[in-house]
Scaffold this motif. Structure first.
Motif, PDB file in Angstrom:
ATOM      1  N   TYR A  51       0.929  -1.158   0.532  1.00  0.00           N
ATOM      2  CA  TYR A  51      -0.004   0.000   0.032  1.00  0.00           C
ATOM      3  C   TYR A  51       0.723   1.718  -0.251  1.00  0.00           C
ATOM      4  O   TYR A  51       1.257   2.175  -0.559  1.00  0.00           O
ATOM      5  CB  TYR A  51      -0.677   0.055   1.279  1.00  0.00           C
ATOM      6  CG  TYR A  51      -1.343   1.429   1.382  1.00  0.00           C
ATOM      7  CD1 TYR A  51      -2.077   1.479   0.820  1.00  0.00           C
ATOM      8  CD2 TYR A  51      -0.802   2.312   2.499  1.00  0.00           C
ATOM      9  CE1 TYR A  51      -2.961   3.417   0.550  1.00  0.00           C
ATOM     10  CE2 TYR A  51      -1.678   4.248   2.464  1.00  0.00           C
ATOM     11  CZ  TYR A  51      -2.810   3.769   1.621  1.00  0.00           C
ATOM     12  OH  TYR A  51      -3.272   5.057   1.438  1.00  0.00           O
ATOM     13  N   ARG A  56      -2.599   3.199  -3.189  1.00  0.00           N
ATOM     14  CA  ARG A  56      -3.176   3.089  -4.064  1.00  0.00           C
ATOM     15  C   ARG A  56      -4.320   1.249  -3.527  1.00  0.00           C
ATOM     16  O   ARG A  56      -3.527   0.967  -2.999  1.00  0.00           O
ATOM     17  CB  ARG A  56      -3.319   2.106  -5.654  1.00  0.00           C
ATOM     18  CG  ARG A  56      -3.461   4.042  -6.268  1.00  0.00           C
ATOM     19  CD  ARG A  56      -3.595   3.158  -7.399  1.00  0.00           C
ATOM     20  NE  ARG A  56      -2.330   2.993  -8.280  1.00  0.00           N
ATOM     21  CZ  ARG A  56      -1.159   2.178  -8.732  1.00  0.00           C
ATOM     22  NH1 ARG A  56      -1.973   1.230  -9.681  1.00  0.00           N
ATOM     23  NH2 ARG A  56      -0.761   1.780  -9.006  1.00  0.00           N
ATOM     24  N   PRO A  58      -6.314   1.583  -0.564  1.00  0.00           N
ATOM     25  CA  PRO A  58      -6.038   1.143   1.190  1.00  0.00           C
ATOM     26  C   PRO A  58      -6.641   0.124   1.554  1.00  0.00           C
ATOM     27  O   PRO A  58      -5.901  -0.277   2.970  1.00  0.00           O
ATOM     28  CB  PRO A  58      -6.167   2.087   1.736  1.00  0.00           C
ATOM     29  CG  PRO A  58      -7.464   2.859   0.607  1.00  0.00           C
ATOM     30  CD  PRO A  58      -7.261   2.751  -0.530  1.00  0.00           C
ATOM     31  N   GLY A  59      -7.224  -0.689   1.451  1.00  0.00           N
ATOM     32  CA  GLY A  59      -8.080  -2.071   1.701  1.00  0.00           C
ATOM     33  C   GLY A  59      -6.738  -3.039   1.958  1.00  0.00           C
ATOM     34  O   GLY A  59      -6.976  -3.843   2.306  1.00  0.00           O
ATOM     35  N   LEU A 103      -6.752   1.449   8.341  1.00  0.00           N
ATOM     36  CA  LEU A 103      -7.570   1.877   6.403  1.00  0.00           C
ATOM     37  C   LEU A 103      -7.974   3.230   7.181  1.00  0.00           C
ATOM     38  O   LEU A 103      -8.225   4.244   6.313  1.00  0.00           O
ATOM     39  CB  LEU A 103      -8.576   0.709   7.080  1.00  0.00           C
ATOM     40  CG  LEU A 103     -10.576   0.893   5.348  1.00  0.00           C
ATOM     41  CD1 LEU A 103      -9.478   0.726   4.114  1.00  0.00           C
ATOM     42  CD2 LEU A 103     -11.202  -0.417   5.473  1.00  0.00           C
ATOM     43  N   TYR A 104      -8.989   3.760   8.234  1.00  0.00           N
ATOM     44  CA  TYR A 104      -9.771   5.400   8.740  1.00  0.00           C
ATOM     45  C   TYR A 104      -8.733   5.938   8.448  1.00  0.00           C
ATOM     46  O   TYR A 104      -8.259   7.031   7.755  1.00  0.00           O
ATOM     47  CB  TYR A 104     -10.017   4.502   9.672  1.00  0.00           C
ATOM     48  CG  TYR A 104     -10.027   6.094  10.771  1.00  0.00           C
ATOM     49  CD1 TYR A 104     -11.965   6.670  10.262  1.00  0.00           C
ATOM     50  CD2 TYR A 104      -8.886   6.119  11.164  1.00  0.00           C
ATOM     51  CE1 TYR A 104     -11.976   7.527  10.873  1.00  0.00           C
ATOM     52  CE2 TYR A 104      -9.716   8.256  11.542  1.00  0.00           C
ATOM     53  CZ  TYR A 104     -11.120   8.934  11.755  1.00  0.00           C
ATOM     54  OH  TYR A 104     -11.748   9.940  12.101  1.00  0.00           O
ATOM     55  N   SER A 107      -7.464   6.247   4.309  1.00  0.00           N
ATOM     56  CA  SER A 107      -8.877   6.043   2.935  1.00  0.00           C
ATOM     57  C   SER A 107     -10.158   7.869   3.927  1.00  0.00           C
ATOM     58  O   SER A 107     -11.310   7.015   2.618  1.00  0.00           O
ATOM     59  CB  SER A 107      -9.788   5.061   3.141  1.00  0.00           C
ATOM     60  OG  SER A 107     -10.282   5.207   4.367  1.00  0.00           O
TER      61      SER A 107
END
Length: 169
Positions: A51, A56, A58-59, A103-104, A107
Motif C-alpha cells: 500500500y 492505492r 488502502p484495503g 484503513l480509517y 482512506s
C-alpha cells in the motif's frame, strides 16, 4: 525501478539482516517455531509495504495490520515459550481494530469505520483489564486492600477540619 522489484529487494534485505544477526548473535530464526511468526509478520508487512509504495488500494492495510500484529504477537509468544498466551489472547481482537484503524487513517477517514474500531477496542480493553485484574488478584488480596483504603478514607473524613462550613446546632 519497478515497485515489485523494490518490494522483493526490501524483503531480501530483511532476510539477509536476519541471517546476519543469527550469525553475529547466535540467534537461529530458522527453527520451525520461529519461522511461522516471521512468515506471518513478513506477509503482513508485505501488505503494508504494497500500500505505502503504490498509495492505492488502502484495503490492503486491513490484512496488513491484522497479520503484522499477529506476527508480532506470535514472535513474542514463541520467544517466551507461550507462557503468556492465556493473558495476551485479547491482542487477536485488537489486531482487527488495528487493521481497520489503518484503513480509517489512509482512506479519507470515513466515520463509519470508527464504530467497529471502538467496539473492538472496548472488547480488547475489557478483556485485558479482566486478565490484568486476575493477575493482580492472585498477587494481592484485594479485599484487604479495599478494607484498608476504606478505613483510611474514613479517617481522612473524620479528622478533616471544617473549611468555613456552618455547623448545625
Amino acid at each position: 525501478m519497478q515497485k515489485s522489484n523494490f518490494i522483493w529487494g526490501f524483503l531480501l534485505i530483511i532476510l539477509g539482516g536476519l541471517l546476519l544477526s543469527s550469525n553475529i548473535f547466535n540467534f537461529n530464526f530458522l527453527t520451525p517455531m520461529l519461522f511461522l511468526p516471521i512468515l506471518v509478520l513478513g506477509i503482513g508487512l508485505s501488505f503494508e509495504a504494497s500500500y505505502f509504495i503504490n498509495r492505492r488500494a488502502p484495503g490492503l492495510l486491513v490484512p496488513g495490520g491484522i497479520l503484522s500484529t499477529i506476527g508480532l504477537l506470535f514472535f513474542f509468544e514463541v520467544t517466551t515459550n507461550w507462557q503468556f498466551a492465556s493473558r495476551t489472547w485479547p491482542i487477536y481482537v485488537l489486531s482487527v481494530a488495528i487493521g481497520l484503524f489503518q484503513l480509517y487513517l489512509f482512506s479519507g477517514k470515513p466515520k463509519g469505520l470508527l464504530i467497529p474500531i471502538f467496539i473492538l477496542l472496548a472488547v480488547t480493553v475489557s478483556f485485558l483489564s479482566m486478565t490484568i485484574l486476575s493477575v493482580f488478584n492472585s498477587l494481592i488480596n484485594f479485599r484487604l486492600v479495599i478494607s484498608i483504603l476504606l478505613i483510611l478514607f474514613g479517617l481522612f473524613i473524620v479528622t478533616k477540619k471544617s473549611t468555613g462550613q456552618k455547623e448545625w446546632n
